[in-house]
Write an enzyme that holds these catalytic residues in place. Structure first.
Site, mmCIF file in Angstrom:
data_model
loop_
_atom_site.group_PDB
_atom_site.id
_atom_site.type_symbol
_atom_site.label_atom_id
_atom_site.label_comp_id
_atom_site.label_asym_id
_atom_site.label_seq_id
_atom_site.Cartn_x
_atom_site.Cartn_y
_atom_site.Cartn_z
ATOM 1 N N GLY A 8 3.385 -11.434 16.614
ATOM 2 C CA GLY A 8 3.951 -9.903 16.080
ATOM 3 C C GLY A 8 4.601 -10.345 14.517
ATOM 4 N N GLU B 181 -8.544 -11.556 16.075
ATOM 5 C CA GLU B 181 -9.384 -11.873 15.159
ATOM 6 C C GLU B 181 -9.602 -12.566 14.390
ATOM 7 O OE1 GLU B 181 -8.206 -7.038 13.117
ATOM 8 O OE2 GLU B 181 -7.220 -8.491 12.523
ATOM 9 N N ALA C 217 -9.008 0.094 14.290
ATOM 10 C CA ALA C 217 -10.397 -0.899 14.503
ATOM 11 C C ALA C 217 -9.434 -2.056 14.707
ATOM 12 C CB ALA C 217 -11.402 -0.678 13.340
ATOM 13 N N CYS D 178 -4.769 -7.202 5.330
ATOM 14 C CA CYS D 178 -6.752 -6.580 5.702
ATOM 15 C C CYS D 178 -7.552 -7.039 5.556
ATOM 16 C CB CYS D 178 -6.736 -4.913 5.712
ATOM 17 S SG CYS D 178 -5.025 -4.489 5.604
ATOM 18 N N SER E 20 0.562 -0.807 0.399
ATOM 19 C CA SER E 20 -0.105 0.369 -0.013
ATOM 20 C C SER E 20 0.931 1.107 0.015
ATOM 21 C CB SER E 20 -0.876 -0.053 1.521
ATOM 22 O OG SER E 20 -1.597 -1.224 1.115
ATOM 23 N N LYS F 15 -8.377 -10.948 5.535
ATOM 24 C CA LYS F 15 -9.503 -11.148 6.796
ATOM 25 C C LYS F 15 -10.747 -10.836 7.264
ATOM 26 C CE LYS F 15 -8.986 -7.403 9.288
ATOM 27 N NZ LYS F 15 -8.010 -7.156 9.795
ATOM 28 N N TYR G 269 -3.858 -8.427 17.557
ATOM 29 C CA TYR G 269 -5.226 -7.568 16.389
ATOM 30 C C TYR G 269 -5.061 -9.298 16.079
ATOM 31 C CZ TYR G 269 -3.586 -2.602 15.858
ATOM 32 O OH TYR G 269 -4.390 -1.515 16.260
ATOM 33 N N ILE G 270 -4.153 -9.944 15.289
ATOM 34 C CA ILE G 270 -3.828 -11.072 14.596
ATOM 35 C C ILE G 270 -4.661 -12.050 15.292
ATOM 36 C CG2 ILE G 270 -2.978 -12.843 12.629
ATOM 37 C CD1 ILE G 270 -0.944 -10.166 11.895
ATOM 38 N N HIS H 99 -30.653 8.352 16.491
ATOM 39 C CA HIS H 99 -32.254 8.004 17.412
ATOM 40 C C HIS H 99 -32.864 7.258 16.240
ATOM 41 C CE1 HIS H 99 -34.033 5.814 20.762
ATOM 42 N NE2 HIS H 99 -35.059 6.709 20.441
ATOM 43 N N GLY I 99 -1.958 -12.756 21.619
ATOM 44 C CA GLY I 99 -3.279 -11.729 22.583
ATOM 45 C C GLY I 99 -3.336 -10.324 21.551
ATOM 46 N N CYS J 1 -1.415 -5.617 3.044
ATOM 47 C CA CYS J 1 -3.089 -5.819 3.003
ATOM 48 C C CYS J 1 -3.602 -6.487 2.384
ATOM 49 C CB CYS J 1 -3.033 -3.754 3.213
ATOM 50 S SG CYS J 1 -4.692 -3.582 2.999
ATOM 51 N N GLU K 30 -25.450 6.190 19.327
ATOM 52 C CA GLU K 30 -26.260 8.160 19.914
ATOM 53 C C GLU K 30 -25.788 8.237 21.250
ATOM 54 O OE1 GLU K 30 -30.211 7.699 21.068
ATOM 55 O OE2 GLU K 30 -31.055 6.145 20.275
HETATM 56 P P1 NDP Z 1 0.713 -7.586 18.177
HETATM 57 O O1 NDP Z 1 2.154 -7.144 18.456
HETATM 58 O O2 NDP Z 1 -0.742 -6.791 18.674
HETATM 59 O O3 NDP Z 1 0.643 -9.427 19.173
HETATM 60 C C1 NDP Z 1 1.265 -9.934 19.773
HETATM 61 C C2 NDP Z 1 1.305 -10.860 20.422
HETATM 62 O O4 NDP Z 1 2.202 -11.839 20.491
HETATM 63 C C3 NDP Z 1 0.845 -9.787 22.007
HETATM 64 O O5 NDP Z 1 -0.154 -10.246 22.436
HETATM 65 C C4 NDP Z 1 2.147 -10.439 23.026
HETATM 66 O O6 NDP Z 1 2.233 -10.327 23.885
HETATM 67 C C5 NDP Z 1 2.409 -12.099 21.875
HETATM 68 N N1 NDP Z 1 3.590 -12.138 21.512
HETATM 69 C C6 NDP Z 1 4.939 -11.645 21.675
HETATM 70 N N2 NDP Z 1 6.369 -12.649 21.188
HETATM 71 C C7 NDP Z 1 5.845 -14.046 21.813
HETATM 72 C C8 NDP Z 1 6.118 -14.811 22.790
HETATM 73 N N3 NDP Z 1 7.330 -15.293 22.314
HETATM 74 N N4 NDP Z 1 5.470 -16.121 22.948
HETATM 75 C C9 NDP Z 1 4.606 -15.387 23.345
HETATM 76 N N5 NDP Z 1 3.693 -14.591 22.978
HETATM 77 C C10 NDP Z 1 3.995 -13.184 22.341
HETATM 78 O O7 NDP Z 1 1.189 -8.333 16.498
HETATM 79 P P2 NDP Z 1 -0.112 -9.233 15.312
HETATM 80 O O8 NDP Z 1 0.706 -10.083 14.582
HETATM 81 O O9 NDP Z 1 -1.410 -9.361 15.722
HETATM 82 O O10 NDP Z 1 -0.249 -7.661 14.895
HETATM 83 C C11 NDP Z 1 0.579 -7.045 13.834
HETATM 84 C C12 NDP Z 1 0.251 -5.606 13.797
HETATM 85 O O11 NDP Z 1 -0.146 -5.483 13.006
HETATM 86 C C13 NDP Z 1 -0.147 -5.360 14.591
HETATM 87 O O12 NDP Z 1 0.642 -4.307 15.811
HETATM 88 C C14 NDP Z 1 -0.986 -4.477 14.232
HETATM 89 O O13 NDP Z 1 -0.436 -2.972 14.501
HETATM 90 C C15 NDP Z 1 -1.111 -4.512 12.416
HETATM 91 N N6 NDP Z 1 -2.674 -5.150 11.847
HETATM 92 C C16 NDP Z 1 -3.747 -4.138 12.291
HETATM 93 C C17 NDP Z 1 -4.714 -5.068 12.022
HETATM 94 C C18 NDP Z 1 -5.872 -3.724 12.163
HETATM 95 O O14 NDP Z 1 -5.442 -2.550 11.961
HETATM 96 N N7 NDP Z 1 -7.636 -4.767 12.548
HETATM 97 C C19 NDP Z 1 -5.154 -6.157 11.772
HETATM 98 C C20 NDP Z 1 -3.895 -7.014 11.918
HETATM 99 C C21 NDP Z 1 -2.713 -6.754 12.308
HETATM 100 P P3 NDP Z 1 2.619 -9.465 24.782
HETATM 101 O O15 NDP Z 1 1.426 -8.227 24.429
HETATM 102 O O16 NDP Z 1 2.864 -9.760 25.500
HETATM 103 O O17 NDP Z 1 3.819 -8.314 23.691
#
Ligand code: NDP
Length: 485
Positions: free
Chosen positions: A295, A182, A374, A48, A15, A51, A178-179, A468, A176, A43, A473
């Site tokens: 991540g 979702e 979002a 995106c 993008s 997904k 975004y991905i 409404h 835990g 994306c 609202e």
């Molecule tokens: P995130 O950084 O959002 O989440 C990664 C998750 O993995 C966290 O919960 C993290 O825990 C956990 N984690 C990281 N390392 C380990 C490990 N070694 N063992 C166990 N758990 C681990 O990354 P995502 O991959 O979900 O998404 C990447 C990015 O892509 C997002 O940050 C976002 O910016 C973008 N995205 C946006 C979307 C949207 O706009 N709707 C949709 C999808 C992606 P902890 O919290 O403890 O660090």
């Protein structure tokens, strides 16, 4: 004769890169773009867009159930993954062509190959030859990252989900963010038995605490077996023995094991096959698949960055200033490869600001403040600005919050709850944060985001007449704070 082959050479057709190439070409610059994979990037091809289409697909189960409550005679039907997958890929092919045509139409030369940097003005193409450019823009994005758990290669990453031959019967999702959240909702909605491990105390770290709590509750309510404070201790291919006897005292495992056993035939527990997982919560189970959503990492390897003096950070991100300039004056970088804010619209903004700076003699820094976004969890989450926790660490705030059962699903006797929340500065009365957990929260937060970005006060929200009957609202009808902090 021109000193360089091109005014601009863009590496990466996602993008950010495509937008920058097109807008630069519109200034009259001679532009080329190299993409080693499919045009459109994360994306469009593996993020995106597919997904969101999967979110839509996964919501029909509840829509059909609600339709019955509204008087429609609807029969339960099975979800046909191969049929959906074919339609999905047809759509992605179409979008890829749209991107290609947009570049063509803008006069951008496309190189379908990998490119790297040979010197500050020279790009080396993997299929042979070099091209020179006055300015080089790196927009190579990022990729999913697996944790260092032994046998992590047995797990899938998000890229793999869109091309699965068949849907798994059960899946363990690790993460835990975004991905993870979702896909927990998507796969649960499509009928996959979903277990989710998150290492921290509550999913969606960094977002508003109350919103996180409600989303986690509603995910569990819908059937996601979410375990917080839990990580993988051990994982290995599931052997026939595990699948015959199981490894779990949990009786519900029986059916899952039989299905996993069927799937394992011919796969022998190879990557992507059934996996036996021991969790730090003591649970030991066989999952048909494991998904790591732990991540993403910037795609900066093998670009020749160090050789020419482009600095990278601890995770491989290209270090840039507010104008997306690297340490090398002719080389810029935008989007996920810079690991600033990993969102498509932000990469696009960075691309546009880059063109202003490098091609319009109008140095423009990207504004990364108050970005609405979002998370397409089920329920959906829209958010802009500070969480309650962040805000009260900075200044005294008032919290306006309401949670209720929305009309549409309450009528169908579903237990769904939504939440609308405003975090308000006591001193300035400005709305510092707006957090919405509700169907279509992404659509709502786009509009609320304008008000918050403009610096609207709580009284500005109050002066606005309610629409409404809607859920949104409530954003303009919350009279008294639920607490001050
Ligand atoms: P995130 O950084 O959002 O989440 C990664 C998750 O993995 C966290 O919960 C993290 O825990 C956990 N984690 C990281 N390392 C380990 C490990 N070694 N063992 C166990 N758990 C681990 O990354 P995502 O991959 O979900 O998404 C990447 C990015 O892509 C997002 O940050 C976002 O910016 C973008 N995205 C946006 C979307 C949207 O706009 N709707 C949709 C999808 C992606 P902890 O919290 O403890 O660090």
């Amino acid at each position: 004769m021109a000193k360089y082959d091109y005014d601009l050479f863009v590496i990466g057709g996602g993008s950010g890169g495509v937008r920058a190439a097109r807008v630069a070409a519109a200034t009259g610059a001679k532009v080329a773009l190299a993409e080693e994979d499919r045009m459109g990037g994360t994306c469009v091809i593996r993020g995106c867009v597919p997904k969101k289409l999967m979110v839509f697909a996964s919501e029909y189960r509840e829509i059909f159930a609600d339709a019955r409550a509204y008087g429609w005679d609807v029969q339960d039907g099975a979800f046909d993954w191969p049929r959906f997958r074919t339609a999905l890929h047809t759509e992605l092919d179409r979008l890829e062509q749209v991107y290609r045509k947009l570049l063509d139409g803008s006069g951008v030369d496309i190189f379908d190959t990998r490119a790297s940097l040979e010197d500050p003005h020279t790009v080396k193409l993997a299929d042979g030859g070099t091209k020179t450019a006055k300015v080089i823009l790196i927009a190579t994005g990022g990729r999913p990252d697996r944790p260092e758990t032994p046998n992590a290669d047995l797990g899938l990453v998000s890229d793999d989900l869109f091309g699965l031959e068949q849907l798994p019967t059960s899946i363990l999702i690790v993460g835990g963010g975004y991905i993870a959240c979702e896909f927990a909702g998507i796969l649960n909605g499509l009928g996959v038995e979903v277990t989710q491990f998150y290492r921290g105390a509550q999913i969606l770290r960094g977002f508003d605490g109350e919103a996180r709590g409600l989303i986690a509750d509603q995910m569990r309510e819908r059937g996601v077996d979410l375990h917080c404070g839990t990580n993988i201790v051990e994982m290995a291919p599931a052997t026939a023995e595990h699948m015959r006897h199981g490894t779990d005292s949990d009786a519900a495992m029986g059916a899952d094991l039989h299905q996993a056993q069927d799937r394992a035939t011919g796969q022998g527990g190879a990557a992507g096959g059934p996996v036996r997982v021991k969790g730090s919560n003591g649970l030991e189970r066989v999952h048909d698949r494991v998904l790591f959503a732990t991540g993403r990492r910037p795609n900066s390897d093998g670009l020749g960055l160090a050789g020419i003096g482009v600095e990278t950070g601890r995770r491989g991100e290209i270090v840039v200033d507010a104008y997306s300039r690297t340490a090398v004056p002719s080389v810029y970088a935008i989007g996920d490869v810079t690991n600033r804010v990993q969102l498509t619209p932000v990469a696009i903004r960075e691309g546009m600001a880059f063109v202003e700076t490098a091609f319009k003699d109008n140095p423009t820094a990207v504004d990364h403040d108050l970005i609405p976004s979002a998370v397409f969890t089920q329920p959906e989450f829209g958010t802009v600005g500070l969480s309650e926790e962040e805000a009260r660490d900075r200044e005294p705030v008032e919290i306006y919050c309401t949670s209720f059962r929305p009309m549409q699903t309450a009528f169908a006797d579903r237990p769904d709850r939504v939440m609308m929340k405003l975090v308000v500065s006591q001193a300035s009365r400005r709305v510092l944060g707006c957090h919405i957990v509700a169907p279509n929260a992404g659509e709502m937060i786009q509009l609320a985001g304008i008000a918050v970005k403009m610096g609207a006060t709580k009284e500005d929200f109050d002066r606005t007449v309610a629409v409404h009957p809607t859920m949104a609202e409530e954003l303009v009808t919350m009279r008294d704070p639920v607490r001050s902090a």
